[in-house]
Scaffold this motif. Structure first.
Motif, PDB file in Angstrom:
ATOM      1  N   PHE A  69      46.706  44.792  43.122  1.00 39.76           N
ATOM      2  CA  PHE A  69      47.444  43.558  43.421  1.00 39.76           C
ATOM      3  C   PHE A  69      48.233  43.642  44.727  1.00 39.76           C
ATOM      4  O   PHE A  69      48.361  42.639  45.437  1.00 39.76           O
ATOM      5  N   LEU A  70      48.754  44.809  45.053  1.00 38.72           N
ATOM      6  CA  LEU A  70      49.472  44.939  46.318  1.00 38.72           C
ATOM      7  C   LEU A  70      48.504  44.842  47.499  1.00 38.72           C
ATOM      8  O   LEU A  70      48.812  44.201  48.512  1.00 38.72           O
ATOM      9  N   CYS A 162      38.563  46.272  42.646  1.00 38.25           N
ATOM     10  CA  CYS A 162      39.115  44.955  42.314  1.00 38.25           C
ATOM     11  C   CYS A 162      39.959  44.392  43.455  1.00 38.25           C
ATOM     12  O   CYS A 162      40.033  43.180  43.639  1.00 38.25           O
ATOM     13  N   ALA A 163      40.582  45.278  44.230  1.00 37.73           N
ATOM     14  CA  ALA A 163      41.341  44.823  45.396  1.00 37.73           C
ATOM     15  C   ALA A 163      40.395  44.151  46.390  1.00 37.73           C
ATOM     16  O   ALA A 163      40.681  43.051  46.896  1.00 37.73           O
ATOM     17  N   SER A 164      39.257  44.797  46.658  1.00 33.27           N
ATOM     18  CA  SER A 164      38.281  44.187  47.567  1.00 33.27           C
ATOM     19  C   SER A 164      37.715  42.906  46.983  1.00 33.27           C
ATOM     20  O   SER A 164      37.509  41.918  47.712  1.00 33.27           O
ATOM     21  N   SER A 226      30.982  52.520  30.828  1.00 32.43           N
ATOM     22  CA  SER A 226      31.476  51.149  30.754  1.00 32.43           C
ATOM     23  C   SER A 226      30.563  50.196  31.520  1.00 32.43           C
ATOM     24  O   SER A 226      30.342  50.357  32.717  1.00 32.43           O
ATOM     25  N   VAL A 227      30.059  49.195  30.806  1.00 33.31           N
ATOM     26  CA  VAL A 227      29.235  48.168  31.446  1.00 33.31           C
ATOM     27  C   VAL A 227      30.095  47.349  32.401  1.00 33.31           C
ATOM     28  O   VAL A 227      29.642  46.943  33.476  1.00 33.31           O
ATOM     29  N   ILE A 228      31.347  47.133  32.016  1.00 34.74           N
ATOM     30  CA  ILE A 228      32.260  46.345  32.854  1.00 34.74           C
ATOM     31  C   ILE A 228      32.470  47.034  34.199  1.00 34.74           C
ATOM     32  O   ILE A 228      32.523  46.374  35.244  1.00 34.74           O
ATOM     33  N   PHE A 229      32.586  48.359  34.178  1.00 33.43           N
ATOM     34  CA  PHE A 229      32.763  49.110  35.422  1.00 33.43           C
ATOM     35  C   PHE A 229      31.598  48.859  36.368  1.00 33.43           C
ATOM     36  O   PHE A 229      31.790  48.608  37.564  1.00 33.43           O
ATOM     37  N   ARG A 230      30.392  48.912  35.829  1.00 29.69           N
ATOM     38  CA  ARG A 230      29.207  48.725  36.669  1.00 29.69           C
ATOM     39  C   ARG A 230      29.091  47.282  37.155  1.00 29.69           C
ATOM     40  O   ARG A 230      28.652  47.031  38.286  1.00 29.69           O
ATOM     41  N   ILE A 231      29.474  46.349  36.314  1.00 27.82           N
ATOM     42  CA  ILE A 231      29.460  44.940  36.730  1.00 27.82           C
ATOM     43  C   ILE A 231      30.430  44.725  37.892  1.00 27.82           C
ATOM     44  O   ILE A 231      30.114  44.045  38.874  1.00 27.82           O
ATOM     45  N   ILE A 232      31.627  45.314  37.771  1.00 23.50           N
ATOM     46  CA  ILE A 232      32.624  45.198  38.842  1.00 23.50           C
ATOM     47  C   ILE A 232      32.075  45.797  40.141  1.00 23.50           C
ATOM     48  O   ILE A 232      32.226  45.221  41.221  1.00 23.50           O
ATOM     49  N   ALA A 233      31.395  46.955  40.027  1.00 16.87           N
ATOM     50  CA  ALA A 233      30.833  47.611  41.216  1.00 16.87           C
ATOM     51  C   ALA A 233      29.768  46.737  41.868  1.00 16.87           C
ATOM     52  O   ALA A 233      29.750  46.580  43.098  1.00 16.87           O
TER      53      ALA A 233
END
Length: 441
Positions: A69-70, A162-164, A226-233
């Motif tokens: 967030f920063l 997530c920052a990017s 984690s599927v979520i991790f790969r989706i984020i990537a």
């Protein structure tokens, strides 16, 4: 931290409460982003307080909150939390004290970074320069240097990506409010969104983009199912590529694709998977070209100023020549950041290059110390991680050649720099990384 929390619960993506909580705050951040910049200070402080609450349960949640967030707020035209560097240095020191971390808990390289930074701070104070950029470096050091467990590394990785993602989404959602037209008699007009220097924007989003590429290609070992991790990537890579096209920073775009391609080519992923990824990538390039996403980039690639990097090489040449004509004392210790900007130009010009800044602003000693950060990083990591570090060092050097990411204290850039070193050390005895990574010698 609550000792009853389990290893799985420490992973933000695998803790339903943390996942929902931070997802809500992430969406709220995008919702509250105001093109008119009307977010009040009390709202920002309240949002900051909400970010910090999970840190009292999960210590790495503090690092995740700050990094994600920063970083977005520092890049945004409408920051959702305060962006005064001294606040976060004090806050980081406070959490370091609460978590009972000590100076001796730092590894040798982190201590060396502190030594170099304090040298630059002392010289800056003597020259009368601002030291706020160094506050960001110290804050990044405190956010990342004390993490040791694989769960913490996953949280920091997600924070960087997530920052990017957040910066890319703000760009895409709000670019229409900040369009600047570039005229061309031959090709018509091209629009370029720009509330932030395009090279700054590219450098920031590329930090998460290349980290995501490293995970997806197996260059960095992913210790999660984690599927979520790969989706984020995957989303990070796609959005960073898209924004790079629209943003049209030549250096930033080429750096992202060069580093990502190196990760793919030199990984030990089977050739058929490399071919599939290559076909997908080429198809996306064709789609971007036909959809007009690359119009401004193509226009700028044909710019007559390309050979001089938009005039940067002229600036470097002028400042370096004047530096070598300065006194012996100035050549040894430099002339300071403010005088470096003014050197050779009445109206002042930034060097747009960390190496040039290190030499001119801090002299031979400062230049040597700055280079030593890269050399010592390479020498400090175990053999089986040196090839991985080489590619990341190339990324840092390429980005530093277009802007002063270090000396201006770009938070996400410093976070990634320290994170990569910590990752390499964490896997000191893990030869599987070497086995999963191609020989690029």
């Amino acid at each position: 931290m609550n000792k009853s929390i389990t290893t799985k619960q420490e992973r933000i993506l695998q803790n339903p409460i943390f996942l929902v909580y931070y997802s809500f705050l992430f969406i709220l951040m995008l919702r509250l982003t105001d093109p008119n910049g009307l977010i009040g200070e009390m709202q920002r402080l309240a949002f900051l307080g909400a970010l910090l609450l999970p840190a009292f349960i999960n210590k790495s949640a503090f690092s995740f909150s700050m990094i994600c967030f920063l970083s977005v707020s520092l890049a945004s035209f409408s920051p959702i939390i305060p962006t005064t560097s001294s606040y976060y240095l004090i806050l980081s020191l406070l959490f370091t004290f609460i978590l009972q971390y000590k100076y001796n808990d730092l590894d040798g390289y982190a201590k060396y970074i502190l030594l170099v930074v304090f040298y630059f701070i002392i010289l800056s104070l003597i020259f009368g320069d601002s030291i706020s950029g160094y506050y960001w470096i110290l804050t990044a050091l405190l956010c990342v240097s004390f993490i040791k467990k694989k769960e913490d590394f996953e949280n920091v990785s997600v924070g960087i990506m997530c920052a990017s993602l957040g910066i890319c989404l703000i760009y895409i959602l709000f670019a229409k409010y900040f369009l600047i037209r570039i005229s061309s008699e031959a090709q018509g007009g091209y629009e370029r969104a720009q509330w932030l220097n395009p090279n700054e924007l590219a450098g920031m989003i590329n930090c998460g983009g290349i980290l995501a590429s490293a995970y997806l290609t197996g260059a960095i070992k992913c210790d999660t199912n984690s599927v979520i991790f790969r989706i984020i990537a995957v989303l990070t890579v796609l959005l960073v590529a898209t924004v790079n096209f629209i943003n049209a920073s030549r250096g930033g775009t080429m750096t992202f694709f060069l580093i990502s391609t190196m990760f793919l080519l030199y990984s030990n992923v089977k050739f058929k998977y490399k071919l599939i990824v290559g076909i997908i990538g080429f198809s996306l390039l064709i789609y971007a070209f036909q959809g007009g996403l690359m119009d401004t980039l193509i226009y700028r690639m044909g710019d007559e100023n390309l050979g001089t990097a938009s005039g940067r090489t002229d600036i470097w040449d002028t400042k370096i020549k004047l530096f070598f004509n300065s006194s012996f004392i100035e050549q040894v210790f430099g002339i300071g950041l403010i005088d470096t900007v003014k050197l050779g130009y009445t109206d002042g010009y930034s060097t747009h290059n960390d190496l040039v800044t290190a030499l001119v602003a801090y002299g031979y000693i400062g230049f040597t110390l700055f280079l030593s950060l890269f050399v010592k990083l390479y020498k400090s990591v175990p053999r089986h991680n040196k090839k991985l570090i080489m590619i990341f060092l190339l990324f840092f050097l390429l980005e530093s050649s277009s802007l002063e990411f270090f000396f201006r204290g770009y938070f996400i850039f410093i976070v990634l720099f320290i994170y990569i070193y910590k990752y390499a050390l964490m896997n000191r005895n893990d030869e599987s990384i070497y086995n999963n990574y191609g020989n690029i010698s």
